[in-house]
Design a protein around this motif. Structure first.
Motif, PDB file in Angstrom:
ATOM      1  N   MET A 100       3.628  15.021   0.720  1.00 46.00           N
ATOM      2  CA  MET A 100       2.377  14.490   1.640  1.00 46.00           C
ATOM      3  C   MET A 100       1.335  13.863   0.399  1.00 46.00           C
ATOM      4  O   MET A 100       1.068  12.336  -0.059  1.00 46.00           O
ATOM      5  N   CYS A 101       1.107  15.946  -0.392  1.00 45.30           N
ATOM      6  CA  CYS A 101      -0.158  15.428  -1.906  1.00 45.30           C
ATOM      7  C   CYS A 101       0.336  15.310  -2.538  1.00 45.30           C
ATOM      8  O   CYS A 101       0.166  13.862  -2.732  1.00 45.30           O
ATOM      9  N   HIS A 102       1.879  15.120  -3.084  1.00 45.09           N
ATOM     10  CA  HIS A 102       2.116  14.241  -4.233  1.00 45.09           C
ATOM     11  C   HIS A 102       2.511  13.106  -4.128  1.00 45.09           C
ATOM     12  O   HIS A 102       2.401  12.265  -4.684  1.00 45.09           O
ATOM     13  N   TYR A 103       2.655  12.508  -2.781  1.00 52.23           N
ATOM     14  CA  TYR A 103       3.360  11.289  -2.838  1.00 52.23           C
ATOM     15  C   TYR A 103       2.186  10.448  -2.995  1.00 52.23           C
ATOM     16  O   TYR A 103       1.823   8.919  -2.913  1.00 52.23           O
ATOM     17  N   THR A 104       0.706  11.108  -2.173  1.00 55.09           N
ATOM     18  CA  THR A 104      -0.441  10.488  -2.079  1.00 55.09           C
ATOM     19  C   THR A 104      -1.160   9.941  -2.997  1.00 55.09           C
ATOM     20  O   THR A 104      -0.890   9.038  -4.082  1.00 55.09           O
ATOM     21  N   MET A 105      -0.408  10.845  -4.129  1.00 55.54           N
ATOM     22  CA  MET A 105      -1.292  11.181  -5.367  1.00 55.54           C
ATOM     23  C   MET A 105      -0.546   9.863  -6.768  1.00 55.54           C
ATOM     24  O   MET A 105      -0.692   9.028  -7.801  1.00 55.54           O
ATOM     25  N   MET A 106       0.941   9.912  -5.963  1.00 54.59           N
ATOM     26  CA  MET A 106       2.283   9.157  -6.873  1.00 54.59           C
ATOM     27  C   MET A 106       1.632   7.684  -6.575  1.00 54.59           C
ATOM     28  O   MET A 106       2.252   6.721  -7.441  1.00 54.59           O
ATOM     29  N   ALA A 107       1.524   7.276  -5.121  1.00 54.21           N
ATOM     30  CA  ALA A 107       0.788   5.878  -5.235  1.00 54.21           C
ATOM     31  C   ALA A 107       0.263   5.326  -5.330  1.00 54.21           C
ATOM     32  O   ALA A 107       0.419   4.104  -6.047  1.00 54.21           O
ATOM     33  N   LEU A 122      -9.255   0.347  -5.413  1.00 52.97           N
ATOM     34  CA  LEU A 122      -8.448   1.832  -4.920  1.00 52.97           C
ATOM     35  C   LEU A 122      -8.452   2.316  -3.586  1.00 52.97           C
ATOM     36  O   LEU A 122      -6.855   2.272  -3.005  1.00 52.97           O
ATOM     37  N   THR A 123      -9.590   1.483  -2.742  1.00 51.43           N
ATOM     38  CA  THR A 123      -9.504   2.342  -1.342  1.00 51.43           C
ATOM     39  C   THR A 123      -8.535   2.124  -0.055  1.00 51.43           C
ATOM     40  O   THR A 123      -7.969   2.869   0.406  1.00 51.43           O
ATOM     41  N   PRO A 124      -8.072   0.286  -0.522  1.00 51.84           N
ATOM     42  CA  PRO A 124      -6.836   0.186   0.955  1.00 51.84           C
ATOM     43  C   PRO A 124      -5.308   1.101   0.179  1.00 51.84           C
ATOM     44  O   PRO A 124      -5.169   1.888   1.289  1.00 51.84           O
ATOM     45  N   VAL A 125      -5.357   1.348  -1.279  1.00 48.40           N
ATOM     46  CA  VAL A 125      -3.959   2.626  -1.506  1.00 48.40           C
ATOM     47  C   VAL A 125      -4.736   4.341  -0.891  1.00 48.40           C
ATOM     48  O   VAL A 125      -3.663   4.826  -0.325  1.00 48.40           O
ATOM     49  N   LEU A 126      -5.745   4.195  -0.668  1.00 55.66           N
ATOM     50  CA  LEU A 126      -6.156   5.445  -0.074  1.00 55.66           C
ATOM     51  C   LEU A 126      -6.507   5.330   1.351  1.00 55.66           C
ATOM     52  O   LEU A 126      -6.215   6.594   2.090  1.00 55.66           O
ATOM     53  N   TRP A 127      -6.734   4.282   1.730  1.00 57.79           N
ATOM     54  CA  TRP A 127      -6.474   4.700   2.954  1.00 57.79           C
ATOM     55  C   TRP A 127      -5.042   4.834   3.930  1.00 57.79           C
ATOM     56  O   TRP A 127      -4.794   5.064   4.699  1.00 57.79           O
ATOM     57  N   TRP A 128      -3.968   3.864   2.858  1.00 55.89           N
ATOM     58  CA  TRP A 128      -3.071   3.389   3.498  1.00 55.89           C
ATOM     59  C   TRP A 128      -2.152   5.405   3.619  1.00 55.89           C
ATOM     60  O   TRP A 128      -1.805   5.967   3.896  1.00 55.89           O
ATOM     61  N   SER A 129      -2.171   5.674   2.155  1.00 54.14           N
ATOM     62  CA  SER A 129      -1.696   7.439   1.615  1.00 54.14           C
ATOM     63  C   SER A 129      -2.525   7.946   2.923  1.00 54.14           C
ATOM     64  O   SER A 129      -2.065   8.333   2.962  1.00 54.14           O
ATOM     65  N   GLN A 130      -3.932   7.692   3.140  1.00 48.93           N
ATOM     66  CA  GLN A 130      -4.424   9.451   4.508  1.00 48.93           C
ATOM     67  C   GLN A 130      -3.730   9.013   5.896  1.00 48.93           C
ATOM     68  O   GLN A 130      -3.684  10.279   6.188  1.00 48.93           O
ATOM     69  N   GLY A 131      -3.380   7.528   5.757  1.00 48.37           N
ATOM     70  CA  GLY A 131      -2.835   7.331   7.872  1.00 48.37           C
ATOM     71  C   GLY A 131      -1.014   7.579   7.151  1.00 48.37           C
ATOM     72  O   GLY A 131      -0.889   8.079   8.396  1.00 48.37           O
ATOM     73  N   ILE A 132      -0.668   6.863   5.950  1.00 50.36           N
ATOM     74  CA  ILE A 132       1.003   7.796   6.723  1.00 50.36           C
ATOM     75  C   ILE A 132       1.455   8.587   5.659  1.00 50.36           C
ATOM     76  O   ILE A 132       1.846   9.197   6.502  1.00 50.36           O
ATOM     77  N   TYR A 133       0.852   9.180   4.302  1.00 48.91           N
ATOM     78  CA  TYR A 133       1.083  10.413   4.109  1.00 48.91           C
ATOM     79  C   TYR A 133       0.270  11.570   4.677  1.00 48.91           C
ATOM     80  O   TYR A 133       0.808  12.544   4.713  1.00 48.91           O
ATOM     81  N   LEU A 134      -1.200  11.940   4.527  1.00 49.37           N
ATOM     82  CA  LEU A 134      -1.512  12.649   5.008  1.00 49.37           C
ATOM     83  C   LEU A 134      -1.984  12.880   6.289  1.00 49.37           C
ATOM     84  O   LEU A 134      -2.619  14.213   6.888  1.00 49.37           O
ATOM     85  N   ARG A 135      -1.735  12.021   7.710  1.00 46.13           N
ATOM     86  CA  ARG A 135      -1.942  11.685   8.373  1.00 46.13           C
ATOM     87  C   ARG A 135      -3.144  12.073   9.148  1.00 46.13           C
ATOM     88  O   ARG A 135      -3.171  13.243  10.448  1.00 46.13           O
ATOM     89  N   LEU A 144      -9.549  14.066  -0.325  1.00 42.31           N
ATOM     90  CA  LEU A 144      -8.643  13.485  -0.005  1.00 42.31           C
ATOM     91  C   LEU A 144      -7.246  14.619   0.349  1.00 42.31           C
ATOM     92  O   LEU A 144      -7.019  14.702   1.870  1.00 42.31           O
ATOM     93  N   LEU A 145      -6.576  15.208  -0.466  1.00 40.35           N
ATOM     94  CA  LEU A 145      -5.445  16.571  -0.272  1.00 40.35           C
ATOM     95  C   LEU A 145      -6.736  17.020   1.279  1.00 40.35           C
ATOM     96  O   LEU A 145      -5.533  18.188   1.951  1.00 40.35           O
ATOM     97  N   ARG A 146      -7.257  17.929   1.232  1.00 39.96           N
ATOM     98  CA  ARG A 146      -8.230  18.591   1.514  1.00 39.96           C
ATOM     99  C   ARG A 146      -7.868  18.512   3.595  1.00 39.96           C
ATOM    100  O   ARG A 146      -7.890  19.086   4.124  1.00 39.96           O
ATOM    101  N   THR A 147      -7.807  17.343   3.442  1.00 36.42           N
ATOM    102  CA  THR A 147      -7.684  16.671   4.942  1.00 36.42           C
ATOM    103  C   THR A 147      -6.640  16.573   5.656  1.00 36.42           C
ATOM    104  O   THR A 147      -6.479  16.563   6.778  1.00 36.42           O
ATOM    105  N   CYS A 148      -5.367  17.375   4.914  1.00 34.78           N
ATOM    106  CA  CYS A 148      -4.504  17.106   5.279  1.00 34.78           C
ATOM    107  C   CYS A 148      -4.060  18.459   6.450  1.00 34.78           C
ATOM    108  O   CYS A 148      -4.809  19.467   5.830  1.00 34.78           O
ATOM    109  N   ASP A 149      -3.512  18.007   7.425  1.00 35.51           N
ATOM    110  CA  ASP A 149      -3.324  19.167   9.006  1.00 35.51           C
ATOM    111  C   ASP A 149      -4.503  19.735   8.797  1.00 35.51           C
ATOM    112  O   ASP A 149      -5.145  20.598   9.905  1.00 35.51           O
ATOM    113  N   GLN A 150      -5.837  18.935   8.742  1.00 39.26           N
ATOM    114  CA  GLN A 150      -7.110  19.391   8.984  1.00 39.26           C
ATOM    115  C   GLN A 150      -7.818  18.584  10.100  1.00 39.26           C
ATOM    116  O   GLN A 150      -7.513  17.468  11.149  1.00 39.26           O
TER     117      GLN A 150
END
Length: 341
Positions: free
Chosen positions: A264-271, A135-148, A102-108
């Motif tokens: 953004m990577c840290h916030y994803t895991m902290m969420a 946990l899927t909705p939290v990952l979607w939210w983090s991917q949309g808000i933090y990782l963009r 998931l973190l690899r998707t940031c800026d891709q």
């Protein structure tokens, strides 16, 4: 003190040393490697590698350090009740791979492949512990808000990753004419919502006809019974939550020094860390599955604190945390324990 801490965080020998220590602690309690302990060791080794690669690829610590994977391995080594292979450690491996992808998707520009891999790992882990899918909705939210990185294409890729194992299972079950295991498993996914609050002392308080006992007395009785039945687990959980809370507070107050991508990577895991903590407080009966997940989610921010803190007070706090972890390890080795149901 600061010089010693810098050498520990930046030394290339820290992770190999922790690998040796963890391997010895995996062997010491039983004097030999049984099958479940051997597979548990292999699962933790794979998780350590994924965390190491994740931290290196995303520069989570701003310095050349293996502290994230070393801290994870230290906590796992000290918690002897997590050494045998179990559902919680497999779910932990799946969550670590999900974070890695998931973190690899940031800026891709085209994050679809890594997105599918991230959610496929969650789906595979849910085959053993169905509520992991929550946990899927939290990952979607983090991917949309933090990782963009949540686009229409990547959202479709996440659905493919989530549905693929279940589509294959349903196809095989339909072919064999036995859909009941699949249906029962689907019901277990939403099982946490059927009993959203399961503290035994609350149940006793509601059902109790004895008005002589106050709410606080029933609360005290519950935690006394919990401590007597599961002392090693309660101690390990308390220290791990303390480490995770320290890392969380430190990163929230000092994240301005990091690049936006790293934040953004840290916030994803902290969420995920916050959600898992709340989940465990509401449903402690899921401790065997949630506690390993909390370790993976808490390690990056805690390692950031340990590696980059600079005041004398925080350095002393780091030493105290390490001493507490060592005490947990000694306690788990010396005290017979049973797993929480």
């Amino acid at each position: 003190m600061r010089r010693w801490q810098n050498r520990m965080a930046e030394s290339t020998a820290t992770l190999p040393t922790m690998c040796v220590v963890a391997t010895l602690l995996w062997w010491l309690p039983q004097g030999s490697y049984s099958t479940d302990y051997l597979f548990g060791w292999m699962s933790s080794a794979l998780t350590t590698y994924l965390i190491m690669e994740m931290a290196a690829q995303n520069a989570l610590l701003r310095i050349r350090s293996r502290m994230v994977s070393s801290l994870y391995l230290l906590i796992m080594a000290m918690c002897g009740f997590l050494h045998p292979l179990q559902i919680g450690t497999i779910a932990m491996l799946c969550l670590a791979f999900s974070f890695y992808s998931l973190l690899r998707t940031c800026d891709q520009l085209r994050p679809e492949v890594n997105t599918m891999h991230a959610y496929l790992a969650i789906s595979l882990g849910s085959l053993l512990w169905a509520p992991l899918l929550l946990l899927t909705p939290v990952l979607w939210w983090s991917q949309g808000i933090y990782l963009r990185s949540l686009t229409q294409r990547s959202f479709g890729a996440s659905l493919i990753g989530l549905l693929l194992p279940y589509a294959l299972w349903a196809t095989v079950a339909f072919t064999l004419g036995n859909l009941m295991p699949f249906i029962d498993h689907a019901k277990v996914i939403i099982a946490p919502f059927t009993e959203p609050f399961y503290w035994q002392w609350v149940v006793n308080y509601v059902r109790s006809a004895d008005e002589s006992l106050s709410f606080s007395e029933l609360l005290e009785q519950h935690f006394t019974a919990l401590w007597q039945a599961h002392p090693a687990e309660v101690v390990a959980l308390s220290v791990t939550l303390l480490i995770g809370f320290t890392g969380f507070v430190h990163y929230v107050t000092n994240s301005y020094d990091d690049k936006i991508r790293v934040r953004m990577c840290h916030y994803t895991m902290m969420a995920i860390q916050v959600i898992l903590f709340v989940w465990l407080m509401l449903q402690p009966q899921h401790f065997p599955e949630l506690f390993p997940l909390i370790i993976v989610a808490s390690a990056p921010a805690a390692a950031h604190f340990i590696s980059l803190t600079h005041s004398w007070l925080s350095n002393a706090w780091v030493i105290l945390l390490f001493l507490l972890l060592i005490a947990v390890g000694i306690y788990c080795l010396a005290l017979p324990h049973v797993r929480l149901p």
